[in-house]
Write a protein that holds these residues in place. Structure first.
Motif, short mmCIF file in Angstrom:
data_model
loop_
_atom_site.label_atom_id
_atom_site.label_comp_id
_atom_site.label_asym_id
_atom_site.label_seq_id
_atom_site.Cartn_x
_atom_site.Cartn_y
_atom_site.Cartn_z
N ASP A 196 0.80 -1.23 0.00
CA ASP A 196 0.00 0.00 0.00
C ASP A 196 0.84 1.28 0.00
OD1 ASP A 196 -2.37 -1.54 0.10
OD2 ASP A 196 -2.16 -1.72 2.28
N ALA A 197 2.15 1.19 -0.18
CA ALA A 197 2.98 2.40 -0.20
C ALA A 197 2.72 3.18 -1.50
CB ALA A 197 4.45 2.04 -0.10
N VAL A 198 2.74 4.50 -1.39
CA VAL A 198 2.60 5.38 -2.55
C VAL A 198 3.89 6.17 -2.70
CG1 VAL A 198 1.30 7.28 -3.60
CG2 VAL A 198 0.11 5.57 -2.21
N ILE A 199 4.41 6.19 -3.92
CA ILE A 199 5.62 6.96 -4.22
C ILE A 199 5.21 8.16 -5.05
CG2 ILE A 199 7.87 6.96 -5.35
CD1 ILE A 199 7.93 3.91 -4.89
N PHE A 200 5.39 9.35 -4.51
CA PHE A 200 5.12 10.59 -5.24
C PHE A 200 6.43 11.05 -5.90
CE2 PHE A 200 1.77 10.62 -2.01
CZ PHE A 200 0.65 10.91 -2.78
#
Length: 304
Positions: A217-221
């Motif tokens: 569930d990690a998001v990389i911006f």
């Protein structure tokens, strides 16, 4: 028969990258252009990149697909004013970012890219030099903050990266229930860079993504031009990679000049129809080549 080599920057559209013999960042493409055994180099990027290719490979015909593909760091810099600014610091080394015109480069002692700027300036300070930095104010401000330098800075910005802002990022972060990361290009404003888990060049950010250990569930911006997201998602389809917002609700930030490299324009350039970089004099190219080659020699020595 003429040998045509097509180069494309990561910020061009995926379809353009697929037409290229080499895709890369400014440093990679500069090295490739210098060593390319080509009669014609088609540079799907922006004008300063095509100029650099011509400077490094003067015997090749270098063609820019669209004459309008410039850069705000170039258009915001008056070369006569830059010359006067440089002359006001006679004891300083003038380090210029590669996102600059040939005339700008000719007024420089060193050219740097976002990949090698930290190491080159650190070496100059280790050698007891004082430095002035142009043209990117945001990049210079980050270097001053990160390393405690006091470099006088020219004041121009990349109109794409300068749109990223802390408030929009704070709002985006708050909407992510799990882990979130920010990687950013150093052309972004300092408050954005201070939030980043990694600050680096286009190729550096791509490498960071490739090596990222997946978290559920990690998001990389990603705070840079949206073209590189194609390469990142190709490399790591298992990750949730999003462009950093520039204001609430907007996750879109394209360089209008890079997007002038359309399929049709690149095909015309490959056929020899486009803007030929034929306006630089031998003296201009010689003056601009010296600081570029100084950078390339440094990079080949340290990054092999």
């Amino acid at each position: 028969m003429s040998r045509v080599v097509t180069l494309a920057h990561y910020y061009t559209q995926p379809e353009i990258q697929q037409m290229a013999d080499k895709v890369g960042d400014s440093l990679e493409l500069s090295l490739f252009a210098r060593d390319a055994e080509a009669d014609i180099i088609v540079f799907a990027g922006v004008r300063f990149m095509a100029e650099t290719a011509k400077i490094l490979n003067p015997n090749a015909t270098v063609v820019l697909p669209d004459r309008g593909s410039t850069c705000s760091l170039v258009t915001q810099t008056d070369v006569d004013a830059l010359r006067r600014w440089r002359e006001s610091y006679p004891d300083h080394v003038h380090v210029s970012y590669i996102n600059s015109s040939a005339e700008h480069k000719a007024l420089s002692d060193w050219i740097v890219t976002s990949r090698n700027v930290d190491d080159i300036i650190a070496q100059l300070y280790a050698d007891g030099k004082q430095v002035i930095f142009s043209p990117d104010r945001n990049m210079g401000a980050y270097l001053n903050f990160q390393y405690g330098y006091d470099m006088p800075l020219w004041s121009a910005v990349c109109e794409v990266h300068d749109k990223f802002n802390q408030a929009a990022l704070d709002e985006a972060f708050a909407a992510v229930p799990g882990a979130r990361y920010l990687i950013a290009h150093p052309e972004s404003p300092l408050p954005v860079l201070q939030l980043a888990d990694y600050v680096g060049s286009t190729s550096g950010m791509l490498k960071w993504v490739r090596e990222f250990e997946r978290e559920p569930d990690a998001v990389i911006f990603v705070a840079t031009e949206d073209g590189i997201l194609y390469n990142m998602r190709q490399a790591r389809p298992d990750l949730n990679i999003e462009q950093a917002p520039i204001y609430a609700g907007c996750q879109c930030n394209q360089c209008p000049y890079m997007k002038m490299n359309t399929i049709e324009a690149v095909k015309r350039a490959q056929a020899g129809q486009g803007t030929v970089i034929d306006y630089l004099t031998p003296a201009q190219m010689d003056a601009a080549r010296a600081p570029i080659e100084r950078m390339l020699e440094f990079s080949q020595r340290y990054y092999q």
